[in-house]
Design a protein around this motif. Sequence first.
Motif, PDB file in Angstrom:
ATOM      1  N   ASP A   1      26.097  30.625 -12.829  1.00 55.63           N
ATOM      2  CA  ASP A   1      25.249  29.590 -13.955  1.00 55.63           C
ATOM      3  C   ASP A   1      24.259  28.699 -13.189  1.00 55.63           C
ATOM      4  OD1 ASP A   1      26.280  30.575 -15.829  1.00 55.63           O
ATOM      5  OD2 ASP A   1      27.768  29.118 -16.533  1.00 55.63           O
ATOM      6  N   LEU A   2      25.119  28.160 -11.856  1.00 55.20           N
ATOM      7  CA  LEU A   2      24.048  27.359 -11.404  1.00 55.20           C
ATOM      8  C   LEU A   2      22.945  27.857 -10.677  1.00 55.20           C
ATOM      9  CD1 LEU A   2      26.912  24.923  -9.500  1.00 55.20           C
ATOM     10  CD2 LEU A   2      25.022  24.259 -11.423  1.00 55.20           C
ATOM     11  N   ALA A   3      23.188  29.157  -9.820  1.00 53.94           N
ATOM     12  CA  ALA A   3      22.275  29.949  -9.293  1.00 53.94           C
ATOM     13  C   ALA A   3      21.133  30.512 -10.439  1.00 53.94           C
ATOM     14  CB  ALA A   3      22.784  31.047  -8.652  1.00 53.94           C
ATOM     15  N   ARG A   4      21.614  30.579 -11.612  1.00 52.12           N
ATOM     16  CA  ARG A   4      20.592  31.117 -12.577  1.00 52.12           C
ATOM     17  C   ARG A   4      19.557  30.044 -12.813  1.00 52.12           C
ATOM     18  NH1 ARG A   4      24.192  32.876 -16.428  1.00 52.12           N
ATOM     19  NH2 ARG A   4      24.554  34.829 -15.099  1.00 52.12           N
ATOM     20  N   GLU A   5      20.283  28.622 -13.250  1.00 54.57           N
ATOM     21  CA  GLU A   5      19.485  27.531 -13.576  1.00 54.57           C
ATOM     22  C   GLU A   5      18.515  27.104 -12.296  1.00 54.57           C
ATOM     23  OE1 GLU A   5      22.093  24.556 -14.228  1.00 54.57           O
ATOM     24  OE2 GLU A   5      23.183  25.632 -16.055  1.00 54.57           O
ATOM     25  N   GLY A   6      18.720  27.771 -11.113  1.00 58.19           N
ATOM     26  CA  GLY A   6      17.858  27.579  -9.830  1.00 58.19           C
ATOM     27  C   GLY A   6      18.500  26.084  -9.228  1.00 58.19           C
ATOM     28  N   ALA A   7      19.386  25.538  -9.552  1.00 55.22           N
ATOM     29  CA  ALA A   7      20.022  24.459  -8.822  1.00 55.22           C
ATOM     30  C   ALA A   7      20.618  24.733  -7.603  1.00 55.22           C
ATOM     31  CB  ALA A   7      21.330  24.019  -9.947  1.00 55.22           C
ATOM     32  N   TRP A   8      20.907  26.201  -7.262  1.00 54.21           N
ATOM     33  CA  TRP A   8      21.252  26.398  -6.102  1.00 54.21           C
ATOM     34  C   TRP A   8      20.275  27.530  -5.558  1.00 54.21           C
ATOM     35  CZ3 TRP A   8      27.167  26.520  -5.391  1.00 54.21           C
ATOM     36  CH2 TRP A   8      27.560  26.727  -4.240  1.00 54.21           C
ATOM     37  N   GLY A   9      20.022  27.069  -4.163  1.00 58.16           N
ATOM     38  CA  GLY A   9      18.969  27.943  -3.464  1.00 58.16           C
ATOM     39  C   GLY A   9      19.190  28.962  -3.127  1.00 58.16           C
ATOM     40  N   GLY A  10      20.557  29.444  -3.134  1.00 55.97           N
ATOM     41  CA  GLY A  10      20.956  30.803  -2.889  1.00 55.97           C
ATOM     42  C   GLY A  10      20.414  31.905  -3.699  1.00 55.97           C
ATOM     43  N   VAL A  11      20.706  33.174  -3.183  1.00 54.91           N
ATOM     44  CA  VAL A  11      20.280  34.275  -3.738  1.00 54.91           C
ATOM     45  C   VAL A  11      21.360  35.158  -4.149  1.00 54.91           C
ATOM     46  CG1 VAL A  11      17.931  34.040  -2.942  1.00 54.91           C
ATOM     47  CG2 VAL A  11      19.682  35.216  -1.461  1.00 54.91           C
ATOM     48  N   SER A  12      21.146  36.354  -4.473  1.00 52.73           N
ATOM     49  CA  SER A  12      22.346  37.510  -4.379  1.00 52.73           C
ATOM     50  C   SER A  12      23.238  37.241  -4.761  1.00 52.73           C
ATOM     51  CB  SER A  12      22.131  38.051  -2.872  1.00 52.73           C
ATOM     52  OG  SER A  12      23.223  37.300  -2.409  1.00 52.73           O
ATOM     53  N   GLU A  13      23.579  37.837  -6.367  1.00 55.26           N
ATOM     54  CA  GLU A  13      24.960  37.671  -6.783  1.00 55.26           C
ATOM     55  C   GLU A  13      25.724  39.096  -6.387  1.00 55.26           C
ATOM     56  OE1 GLU A  13      24.510  36.577 -10.721  1.00 55.26           O
ATOM     57  OE2 GLU A  13      22.894  35.316 -10.344  1.00 55.26           O
ATOM     58  N   PRO A  14      26.823  38.984  -5.667  1.00 53.09           N
ATOM     59  CA  PRO A  14      27.504  40.057  -5.376  1.00 53.09           C
ATOM     60  C   PRO A  14      28.425  40.405  -6.526  1.00 53.09           C
ATOM     61  CG  PRO A  14      28.294  38.289  -3.962  1.00 53.09           C
ATOM     62  CD  PRO A  14      27.245  37.725  -4.973  1.00 53.09           C
ATOM     63  N   ALA A  15      29.105  41.660  -6.404  1.00 52.43           N
ATOM     64  CA  ALA A  15      30.135  42.041  -7.251  1.00 52.43           C
ATOM     65  C   ALA A  15      31.344  41.451  -6.625  1.00 52.43           C
ATOM     66  CB  ALA A  15      30.188  43.620  -7.402  1.00 52.43           C
ATOM     67  N   ALA A  16      32.184  41.094  -7.620  1.00 51.70           N
ATOM     68  CA  ALA A  16      33.539  40.527  -7.419  1.00 51.70           C
ATOM     69  C   ALA A  16      34.629  41.537  -6.498  1.00 51.70           C
ATOM     70  CB  ALA A  16      34.257  39.931  -8.516  1.00 51.70           C
ATOM     71  N   ASP A  17      35.055  41.225  -5.649  1.00 51.83           N
ATOM     72  CA  ASP A  17      36.021  42.017  -4.654  1.00 51.83           C
ATOM     73  C   ASP A  17      37.175  41.348  -4.436  1.00 51.83           C
ATOM     74  OD1 ASP A  17      35.259  40.020  -3.109  1.00 51.83           O
ATOM     75  OD2 ASP A  17      34.695  41.521  -1.363  1.00 51.83           O
ATOM     76  N   CYS A  18      37.645  40.178  -5.292  1.00 53.46           N
ATOM     77  CA  CYS A  18      38.870  39.414  -4.874  1.00 53.46           C
ATOM     78  C   CYS A  18      40.092  40.157  -5.647  1.00 53.46           C
ATOM     79  CB  CYS A  18      38.684  37.927  -5.242  1.00 53.46           C
ATOM     80  SG  CYS A  18      39.999  36.915  -4.965  1.00 53.46           S
ATOM     81  N   GLU A  19      40.838  40.731  -5.356  1.00 56.02           N
ATOM     82  CA  GLU A  19      42.223  41.026  -5.917  1.00 56.02           C
ATOM     83  C   GLU A  19      42.697  39.675  -6.668  1.00 56.02           C
ATOM     84  OE1 GLU A  19      42.252  42.947  -1.969  1.00 56.02           O
ATOM     85  OE2 GLU A  19      41.495  41.054  -2.984  1.00 56.02           O
ATOM     86  N   LYS A  20      42.774  40.131  -8.246  1.00 54.45           N
ATOM     87  CA  LYS A  20      43.177  39.094  -8.991  1.00 54.45           C
ATOM     88  C   LYS A  20      44.683  39.194  -9.450  1.00 54.45           C
ATOM     89  CE  LYS A  20      38.619  38.250 -10.763  1.00 54.45           C
ATOM     90  NZ  LYS A  20      37.952  37.903 -11.654  1.00 54.45           N
ATOM     91  N   GLY A  21      45.628  39.406  -8.586  1.00 59.33           N
ATOM     92  CA  GLY A  21      46.753  39.445  -9.358  1.00 59.33           C
ATOM     93  C   GLY A  21      47.681  40.081  -8.414  1.00 59.33           C
TER      94      GLY A  21
END
Lengths: 321, 321
Positions: free
Chosen positions: B301-321
Motif C-alpha cells: 500500500d505504501l509503495a502504491r501511494e508513493g510513500a516508499w521510493g522503492g520499486v518492484s513488487e516481487p512475488a511472495a516466497d516465504c513459507e507460511k506454515g
Amino acid sequence: MDVRQLRYFIAIVEQGSFSRAATVLRIAQPALSLHVRNMEAHLGAPLLFRSPKGAVPTEAGEILLRNARIIVEQLAITEEEIRSNESDPRGLVRLGLPGTISEILSVPLITAARQRYPGIQLRIAEAMSGFVLEWMRDARIDLAVIYRKVSGDGLSTEELLEEELAFFGPAGGLNDGETLPAPGTRVSLAGVAGLPLIVPGEDHGLRLLLDHHAEVAGVDMNVAIEVDSYTNIKKLVAAGFGCSVLPLHSISGEVAEGALQSWTIDGPPIRRPVHLACSVERPMTNAVAAIRDFIPELVRDLAREGAWGGVSEPAADCEKG
Amino acid sequence: MDVRQLRYFIAIVEQGSFSRAATVLRIAQPALSLHVRNMEAHLGAPLLFRSPKGAVPTEAGEILLRNARIIVEQLAITEEEIRSNESDPRGLVRLGLPGTISEILSVPLITAARQRYPGIQLRIAEAMSGFVLEWMRDARIDLAVIYRKVSGDGLSTEELLEEELAFFGPAGGLNDGETLPAPGTRVSLAGVAGLPLIVPGEDHGLRLLLDHHAEVAGVDMNVAIEVDSYTNIKKLVAAGFGCSVLPLHSISGEVAEGALQSWTIDGPPIRRPVHLACSVERPMTNAVAAIRDFIPELVRDLAREGAWGGVSEPAADCEKG
DNA sequence: GGTTAATATCGCGTATTGTTATGTCGGGTG
DNA sequence: CACCCGACATAACAATACGCGATATTAACC
C-alpha cells in the motif's frame, strides 16, 4: 472434541513426538496423526508444529494443552470422588427407632458404625413405632425400625428378627394382694389376663397385638392402667401396680436386679416381628445404604451374643436396589 | 469416560428421563440405556435411579453431574479460546527494523496494526541490518526486516520490494567547492565516485553494496567520511561535507525541504532488496503470523501511494506454515 | 385387569477407531 | 553427493463401538 483426543494430544506434547507417544499409548502412530488432524480441522487451527525431530505445540496447541490437562485431571478427580464415595460413604443418616429397640440397639450401633464408617454421622430419633413410620413416610428419617412389615407406599422392609414377648410382674407382689404365679412356672394367657395389666393405649402396636392374642384365646384383659411409655410401664409394674407384657430383653435388666420377675407364656408364644424399613422410591445415599446393610449384621451379632432376647433370624426380603 | 457420555448423562438428568433426553439428543433411547450402563459399570456405582416416571440421579450421579457440567463447560471454553485466538490474535510481537526502514514503516505499521489487531502489542527495535539479523537468530525478535535474502539457519525470508538507491548531495553545494552535477541530470557512477563521499563503515550492508557496484564499474570511491548512522550521514551531507547514496524515500523529506538534492544514477541502477524474515523452526504465535502477513500488505500500500521510493513488487516466497 | 409410559434387552447395519504397509520429507553421514 | 535413517503422512483394511429398530419387562393409573 473427545477426552481421548485430549489424552493423546497431551501424550504427544509430553513425548515431543508422535511416534514416541504412540508407543507410550500402545497404539500405532498413524492413529495419532489422524486424531491430531481431526482436532486441527475441528478447531480450525494448527496445534502441533511438525518437524523431522518431532512435534512441538503451536500457540493454539499451548492453549489446548493447558486446558486439556485441566479437563483430563478433572475427569480423573471425578471418578476418584465417586469411587471413594462408594467405598467410604459419608454423610448424615437419620434413623428412627421405637424405645425398646433403641434401648438395646442404639449404643452398639453408634459405636460399631462409628468404627466401620467414620464418615457417617448417625442421628437416632426415638419414638413409638407408629410415629417412626410416619416420619419415614414424610422422609424425615432415612431408615426406620418398626414392628410391622410394610410394603408399598414407597417403603420396603426387611425383617430383622422376631421378638418374643414376656409376661412380667413386680418381684415383690402386687399392691392389691392378688397372687402372682409361682416363679419359674409357665403361665397361660387366660390365667394371667385377669391380673391387673399395665399396657399401652389402644393405638399402640403392642396393645393391638395383645388385644389380638386375647381375642384369639377368647379371654378378656383386665386393663388396669394405660401408659404410652415402656419405661413408665416398667416402673409402674415394679411399683406393684400390675403386670405387663414387653419384649424379654427390655426387662432382663430389672429381672436380674430383682425388681421384676417374668414368666414364660404357655401356648402360642406372643411374638412380634422387627423390621427395618427404607424408602424404595427415593434414591438412597451410600451412607444410608451402608447403614441399612449394616444394621441386620449388627442385629444378628447381638442376637447371637444373647444380648437380644429375640429369636428367629429370618431371611432378608428387603429389595436392595 | 467420554465427554459424549457426560453430555448424554447431563441431558438425561436435565430432562429427568431417558426417553425425553433421547428425543432432545436426537438419538434412540436404547443408546442412552447402554451408555449409562457402561458408565455405571465403569464407575462401579449406580448413577441414575430409574422409576416408571423417569430417572433421577443417585448420590454418585449427583457427583458426576456436578463435575460433568464443569468438564463440558471447560471443553467449550477451550474451543472458544482457541477459535477467538485464531480470529483475533493477541500478544506481543517483536519486530526488528533497520533505521531507514523504520523511518518510513514504523508509524504506518503501528497505527494500522493497532486498528486492525487491537490485541497485538508491537515492539519495534531499530538497528542496523546486521544486528537485526543477529537478534533474529537469537530469537530476541519475532520478525525482522533486513536487506538480504536469508534461507536456511531456521529463517525464511519474503521479499517485500527492492529499494532503489539515490545519489544525493547538499542543496547548497559542497564546502570544498567541488562542483556538483546539474540538478535533474542523470549521473554515472564513475562521474560521481570522485566526489567526497559520506558512507557507512565497511561492515555495513550498504557499504558492501556500494563497494560491489564500484568494483563492477571499475571505479574507486572517494570515501571522505565514514559514519554508521543514516541520520548523521544526511546531516553531514546537508552540511556540505560530501555526497552519499541512500534509499530514495529516506531523503525525499530533505529534498523537498530544499536541504538536499538528488540525482538518478545512470547505468545499472543500484538496488537492494528488502526482506521480511521469520523463523521457520519455531512455531509462530498467531499474533506474529498476523503481523507477518500484514507487513507485506502495508508495504504494498505504501509503495502504491508513493510513500516508499522503492520499486518492484516481487512475488511472495516465504513459507507460511 | 387392561393400558400407558417408562426403561432394558437383542440383533443388525454403519461409522468410527486402530493397524499394517507404504509414501514423503529432512537431516546426518560415509 | 548419495545414502540411510528417523519422523510424520497417507491409504486400504480390520475390529470395535455406536446407534437404530423391534421387542420385552415393569410399575403406575384408570
